[in-house]
Structures are given as structure tokens and as C-alpha cells.
Design a protein around this motif. Structure first.
Motif, PDB file in Angstrom:
ATOM      1  N   PHE A 341      77.433  34.059  17.209  1.00  0.00           N
ATOM      2  CA  PHE A 341      76.919  33.990  18.577  1.00  0.00           C
ATOM      3  C   PHE A 341      75.404  34.134  18.633  1.00  0.00           C
ATOM      4  CE2 PHE A 341      81.382  35.464  19.396  1.00  0.00           C
ATOM      5  CZ  PHE A 341      81.809  34.247  19.906  1.00  0.00           C
ATOM      6  N   ALA A 342      74.803  34.817  17.668  1.00  0.00           N
ATOM      7  CA  ALA A 342      73.346  34.874  17.604  1.00  0.00           C
ATOM      8  C   ALA A 342      72.784  33.475  17.372  1.00  0.00           C
ATOM      9  CB  ALA A 342      72.900  35.822  16.495  1.00  0.00           C
ATOM     10  N   LEU A 343      73.471  32.699  16.526  1.00  0.00           N
ATOM     11  CA  LEU A 343      73.058  31.320  16.271  1.00  0.00           C
ATOM     12  C   LEU A 343      73.277  30.461  17.511  1.00  0.00           C
ATOM     13  CD1 LEU A 343      72.095  29.231  14.145  1.00  0.00           C
ATOM     14  CD2 LEU A 343      74.509  28.868  13.575  1.00  0.00           C
ATOM     15  N   ARG A 344      74.417  30.638  18.167  1.00  0.00           N
ATOM     16  CA  ARG A 344      74.733  29.828  19.343  1.00  0.00           C
ATOM     17  C   ARG A 344      73.750  30.084  20.480  1.00  0.00           C
ATOM     18  NH1 ARG A 344      80.661  30.158  21.899  1.00  0.00           N
ATOM     19  NH2 ARG A 344      81.122  29.138  19.903  1.00  0.00           N
ATOM     20  N   TYR A 345      73.418  31.363  20.715  1.00  0.00           N
ATOM     21  CA  TYR A 345      72.570  31.706  21.860  1.00  0.00           C
ATOM     22  C   TYR A 345      71.103  31.924  21.463  1.00  0.00           C
ATOM     23  CZ  TYR A 345      77.057  32.298  24.183  1.00  0.00           C
ATOM     24  OH  TYR A 345      78.312  32.085  24.711  1.00  0.00           O
ATOM     25  N   LYS A 346      70.788  31.538  20.198  1.00  0.00           N
ATOM     26  CA  LYS A 346      69.398  31.599  19.709  1.00  0.00           C
ATOM     27  C   LYS A 346      68.808  32.996  19.874  1.00  0.00           C
ATOM     28  CE  LYS A 346      68.470  26.690  20.590  1.00  0.00           C
ATOM     29  NZ  LYS A 346      69.883  26.335  20.841  1.00  0.00           N
ATOM     30  N   MET A 376      82.007  40.828  21.321  1.00  0.00           N
ATOM     31  CA  MET A 376      80.802  40.558  20.529  1.00  0.00           C
ATOM     32  C   MET A 376      79.977  39.432  21.161  1.00  0.00           C
ATOM     33  SD  MET A 376      80.581  42.760  18.189  1.00  0.00           S
ATOM     34  CE  MET A 376      79.177  42.004  17.363  1.00  0.00           C
ATOM     35  N   GLU A 377      80.626  38.438  21.737  1.00  0.00           N
ATOM     36  CA  GLU A 377      79.883  37.376  22.416  1.00  0.00           C
ATOM     37  C   GLU A 377      79.080  37.961  23.581  1.00  0.00           C
ATOM     38  OE1 GLU A 377      80.522  32.986  24.505  1.00  0.00           O
ATOM     39  OE2 GLU A 377      82.265  34.233  24.014  1.00  0.00           O
ATOM     40  N   ARG A 378      79.741  38.795  24.377  1.00  0.00           N
ATOM     41  CA  ARG A 378      79.063  39.411  25.515  1.00  0.00           C
ATOM     42  C   ARG A 378      77.925  40.316  25.044  1.00  0.00           C
ATOM     43  NH1 ARG A 378      83.224  41.307  27.491  1.00  0.00           N
ATOM     44  NH2 ARG A 378      83.179  43.464  26.794  1.00  0.00           N
ATOM     45  N   ALA A 379      78.150  41.082  23.966  1.00  0.00           N
ATOM     46  CA  ALA A 379      77.131  41.989  23.449  1.00  0.00           C
ATOM     47  C   ALA A 379      75.899  41.226  22.975  1.00  0.00           C
ATOM     48  CB  ALA A 379      77.714  42.824  22.310  1.00  0.00           C
ATOM     49  N   ASP A 391      75.489  50.706  23.138  1.00  0.00           N
ATOM     50  CA  ASP A 391      75.542  50.546  24.590  1.00  0.00           C
ATOM     51  C   ASP A 391      75.752  49.094  25.006  1.00  0.00           C
ATOM     52  OD1 ASP A 391      73.095  49.656  23.813  1.00  0.00           O
ATOM     53  OD2 ASP A 391      71.930  50.829  25.250  1.00  0.00           O
ATOM     54  N   SER A 392      75.577  48.152  24.077  1.00  0.00           N
ATOM     55  CA  SER A 392      75.831  46.733  24.380  1.00  0.00           C
ATOM     56  C   SER A 392      77.301  46.368  24.191  1.00  0.00           C
ATOM     57  CB  SER A 392      74.975  45.833  23.480  1.00  0.00           C
ATOM     58  OG  SER A 392      73.602  46.020  23.738  1.00  0.00           O
ATOM     59  N   ILE A 393      78.052  47.246  23.547  1.00  0.00           N
ATOM     60  CA  ILE A 393      79.464  46.986  23.270  1.00  0.00           C
ATOM     61  C   ILE A 393      80.291  47.627  24.377  1.00  0.00           C
ATOM     62  CG2 ILE A 393      81.356  47.304  21.634  1.00  0.00           C
ATOM     63  CD1 ILE A 393      79.238  47.463  19.412  1.00  0.00           C
ATOM     64  N   LYS A 445      76.678  41.669  36.277  1.00  0.00           N
ATOM     65  CA  LYS A 445      77.123  42.998  36.675  1.00  0.00           C
ATOM     66  C   LYS A 445      77.231  43.928  35.457  1.00  0.00           C
ATOM     67  CE  LYS A 445      79.626  41.702  40.887  1.00  0.00           C
ATOM     68  NZ  LYS A 445      78.899  42.619  41.776  1.00  0.00           N
ATOM     69  N   ILE A 446      77.770  43.397  34.362  1.00  0.00           N
ATOM     70  CA  ILE A 446      77.876  44.205  33.143  1.00  0.00           C
ATOM     71  C   ILE A 446      76.504  44.600  32.620  1.00  0.00           C
ATOM     72  CG2 ILE A 446      78.610  44.135  30.707  1.00  0.00           C
ATOM     73  CD1 ILE A 446      80.973  42.402  31.598  1.00  0.00           C
ATOM     74  N   ASN A 447      75.562  43.666  32.724  1.00  0.00           N
ATOM     75  CA  ASN A 447      74.200  43.927  32.264  1.00  0.00           C
ATOM     76  C   ASN A 447      73.548  45.035  33.086  1.00  0.00           C
ATOM     77  OD1 ASN A 447      71.978  43.507  30.638  1.00  0.00           O
ATOM     78  ND2 ASN A 447      71.098  41.949  31.997  1.00  0.00           N
ATOM     79  N   LEU A 448      73.809  45.035  34.399  1.00  0.00           N
ATOM     80  CA  LEU A 448      73.230  46.050  35.285  1.00  0.00           C
ATOM     81  C   LEU A 448      73.850  47.417  35.028  1.00  0.00           C
ATOM     82  CD1 LEU A 448      73.059  44.044  38.629  1.00  0.00           C
ATOM     83  CD2 LEU A 448      71.123  44.760  37.199  1.00  0.00           C
TER      84      LEU A 448
END
Length: 450
Positions: A341-346, A376-379, A391-393, A445-448
Motif C-alpha cells: 500500500f505504500a507503493l500504491r499510495y506513493k 494496514m491499507e487504512r493505516a 496510533d495509526s492502527i 472521521k477516522i483520521n480526526l
């Protein structure tokens, strides 16, 4: 000529119809005759002949064959693949050439020679069969993209045992039953078995029986003929027919109704299938890999799953462990999804922090690998650092403490989102649908909250 196929004969002379019916009866599965060409299209749709034997001269002109060419065009307009043999008592070379150019398969004259007539019909039946084979081949080629190689991650003893079993099975073509919870990767194991099998260069067809309505099971598995039901506007090969020569993966087979289980069992035992609306059977050569998340043995005891079908599909049985029992595989998989996902979302994320690893290892993962992938994609999407921190998980509500009596809107919203994430197995699209918001709004919302 072997006895096979269906033939429709149209001629305005009843004596000719009687003679042809008597002559062909020992060689054909079914024969329908009519003196009326106006019924041609009706019989073409309802009787579904393999070959049509059509007289060229009716009432319009006794020698030119114009009416025969007119009905030939109507037949081919209705079905471009129709096999039509024209016949007339006024044969000549020019007319024969014209008939072939107009789309007729062949041309015979009256009175006919028995052996020549039988040979002509036999050739027409072989042409029909070859067209069906081409149709199936095209469907197989179109389906080959479904069998892309997979990268299966795992070093735990449980997974190494499965890889060892797959290697032992590589020289066999026995049917296999995969058992495991939702999200454990049964579809990936099925493809791994396929790519390590004797049929790896043949077609691999997959059908998720849990993702299609029960009313469509039969048409998806067995296909249908044009006109078999209201929306059947053209012929369609079933998945079993397309998979012949290769492998068919039936995911969530426990969803099959008892009548469909009976029909599937018959197809497996007899090694033949028949489309809806057709009386013709076709031989199949299929290796079955089936999967379910149900306790299928309990279902068999309760009578909701046929025991005889179970014995047909579980020659070899593989139990896939849940992610919570796979130890360090959780970190291997987390790192795999992080890179993906790091590769996909640069993103420039390169690693998991130790605290993030601890959080992943201590969680029970009710949604298994699929839940880990979604989390993991969301994180990755929500992380800006090079190291992914805990905290990202965002995990399910069952593993987090919260005040059940709070009236704080932010906390209530957080709890509701957590419940949606838990019930969806970590699937962001499903969770957003449950909450009545878009996937983007859910991300925001999750990010906030973090």
C-alpha cells in the motif's frame, strides 16, 4: 452415424416429411417436422435444433428457391450460428453456390441418396459440436485472467504444513475441500493448489457462491440456452462447462441449496452437465476445489448439506488456521501489506515501529488476513511518517476500552465506527455502507479521531 442431436425438418410435402422422419429416426435423439415455414423461428427458439433441414420451394415459386432463401435469412438473423441444410428437387450448381454464399451449411437435392444424406447431416452435427467447443474455448480464454499467480505469505508451522500438503498433491487431480474462517485466504490456497497441479496450464474458474443470489446458482453453474427464461436473450455456457479440462473453485459451497447440491452431485458423479432449457448433455472433465467457513460436518448431520456430496468433494481436506494462531506470520503479513500500500499510495513508509508490532501481535484478528489487509491499507493512507506507529492502527471495538455510559458525541461516533469496522471484518467499503457515509468520509472521521 451415432444417434445424437436434434433436427428440425421443414417441407411442404407430407410424404417427404414422413420419409425423412422414418429414415432419420434411428440416428437422431429428437426430430420435429412441419409443413409450415412460418413456424420456423418458433421451433428454432423452443425446440432448439442442432440442424435444420429446409426445403427451398414452397408457394412463392416452385423452382427459383426464393422462399427458401428468404427463410434462410430469417433463421440466420435470429441465430447467426444456426446450422441449415437446404434441399430442393430442382438442384443445380449455381443454386448450390448461392445457398452456401447465403449462409447455408450445405445443400442436398431430392430425391436423396441415403448414405449421402446421412453423411451430410453427420458433418453438420460435427460442425455444431465444434462451434460449441469454440464458444467454450473463448469463454475459457476470457476467464484465464482470473488465475493470476499469488504471493502467499507464511512461515508458521501451520502454514508450512499446508505448503507441504500442496506439494504432495501436485501430482494428483483429486477433489479438495478447504475449511477455514472468513478471511483466512481460502481463495489464495485454492490458487496455490492450482498453480502446483497438473492442470496449471489449463483454465481456472472461480465462483463465490456466497456472493450471488440463490436464484442465480443454477444458471451460473450450468449455463442456459437462449429462451430458457425471460432474460435469457442468448446462449451462455455455465462455469462447470467452461472449466472442463481445468479446475473449478467453488467458494462458500455451504450456501448451496439442497436441490442445487443434488444437481451438482449428479454432475460430479456422471461427469456431464446440461444447460438450463436444454436436453443435451455435455461431458465435463473438472477438478473441484471447494471451500466453506461453515461447520460442514454439522450441516451434514443436520441434513442441510448432503453427506454423499460431502464425500465427493472432501477426498483431501485442508484446514486453514485463523490468523490469531499463526504467530509471527502476523508481522510478515503486516509488512507485506505495508509495502504494497505504500507503493500504491506513493508513501515513504518503510517500517513498523516496535509498539505497532506489539499491537498487531496482541490483537485477536476476528476478520483474519482480510481484516489485517484493510487495517494496514487504512493505516498507510493516514500515516505521513516513515515509520508506522500504533496510533495509526485502528482496531475493532472489542479490543479497546470505552465508557459505555458516555454521552459525548465524539465518543459515541467513535464507538459506532468501531462497531461497524468489527461487523464488516475491517472492510472499509462495507463499514461505510453500514454507517450510511462514503468511504472517503469514513477515512476522514477516522483520521480526526487519531
Amino acid at each position: 452415424m451415432d444417434k445424437k442431436g436434434k433436427i428440425l425438418i421443414i417441407d411442404d410435402n407430407e410424404d417427404v416429411l414422413f420419409a425423412l422422419n422414418a429414415l432419420l429416426l434411428p440416428y437422431m435423439e429428437s426430430i420435429k417436422v412441419s409443413v409450415s415455414p412460418e413456424k420456423l423461428i418458433h421451433y428454432q427458439r423452443t425446440f432448439k435444433p442442432d440442424v435444420i433441414l429446409l426445403d427451398m420451394n414452397f408457394r412463392m415459386d416452385v423452382v427459383s428457391g426464393k422462399e427458401g432463401f428468404l427463410w434462410l435469412k430469417k433463421l440466420l438473423d435470429a441465430d447467426p450460428d444456426a446450422i441449415v441444410i437446404l434441399m430442393t428437387a430442382y438442384a443445380d450448381t449455381a443454386k448450390a453456390v448461392q445457398a452456401i454464399k447465403a449462409g447455408a451449411t450445405d445443400y442436398i437435392s431430392k430425391p436423396w441418396e441415403k448414405e449421402k444424406l446421412l453423411a451430410t447431416i453427420s458433418s453438420a452435427l460435427k460442425l455444431k459440436e465444434s462451434r460449441l467447443q469454440v464458444e467454450n474455448l473463448k469463454a475459457q480464454v476470457a476467464s484465464l485472467s482470473m488465475a493470476e499467480p499469488v504471493e502467499f505469505i507464511g512461515k508458521s508451522k501451520e502454514m508450512m504444513d499446508i505448503f507441504s500438503m500442496i506439494e504432495k498433491l501436485s501430482a494428483t487431480e483429486t477433489n479438495i475441500l478447504l475449511l477455514g474462517e472468513n478471511g483466512t485466504g481460502k481463495d489464495l490456497i485454492a490458487k496455490e493448489i492450482y498453480f502446483n497441479s497438473l492442470r496449471r496450464n489449463k483454465v481456472f474458474i472461480s465462483i463465490d457462491l456466497g456472493a450471488i443470489p440463490e436464484t442465480l446458482f443454477e444458471s451460473e453453474l450450468f449455463g442456459y440456452e437462449k429462451g430458457a427464461f425471460t432474460d435469457a436473450v442468448s446462449d451462455k455456457a455455465g462455469r462447470m462447462e467452461i472449466a472442463s479440462g481445468g479446475t473449478l473453485f467453488l467458494d462458500e459451497i455451504g450456501n448451496l441449496s439442497l436441490p442445487m447440491q443434488t444437481k451438482l452431485l449428479s454432475a460430479i458423479e456422471k461427469k456431464q452437465t446440461s444447460r438450463l432449457g436444454s436436453t443435451r448433455t455435455q461431458p465435463i472433465d473438472v477438478r473441484f476445489i471447494c471451500a466453506t467457513n461453515l461447520d460442514i460436518y454439522d450441516a451434514a448431520l443436520r441434513g442441510t448439506f448432503r453427506q454423499d456430496l460431502l464425500y465427493r468433494i472432501n477426498t483431501i481436506e485442508i484446514k486453514i488456521p485463523p490468523l490469531r494462531d499463526r504467530g509471527e506470520d502476523k508481522i510478515l503479513l503486516a509488512n507485506f501489506f505495508l509495502r504494497k500500500f505504500a507503493l500504491r499510495y506513493k508513501k515513504a513508509i518503510t517500517s513498523l515501529s516496535q509498539d505497532a508490532k506489539n499491537k498487531i501481535m496482541s490483537y485477536h484478528w476476528p476478520g483474519n488476513v482480510r481484516e489485517l489487509q484493510n487495517i494496514m491499507e487504512r493505516a498507510v493512507i493516514l500515516t505521513s511518517d516513515r515509520t508506522l506507529k500504533p496510533d495509526s492502527i485502528v482496531l475493532s471495538a472489542t479490543n479497546r476500552k470505552r465508557d459505555n455510559e458516555t454521552l459525548n458525541l465524539l465518543e459515541i461516533e467513535r464507538a459506532t465506527i468501531e462497531i461497524a469496522m468489527q461487523r464488516s471484518g475491517g472492510n472499509m467499503n462495507k463499514a461505510a455502507e453500514m454507517l450510511g457515509i462514503s468511504r472517503f468520509a469514513l477515512y476522514r472521521k477516522i483520521n480526526l479521531m487519531n
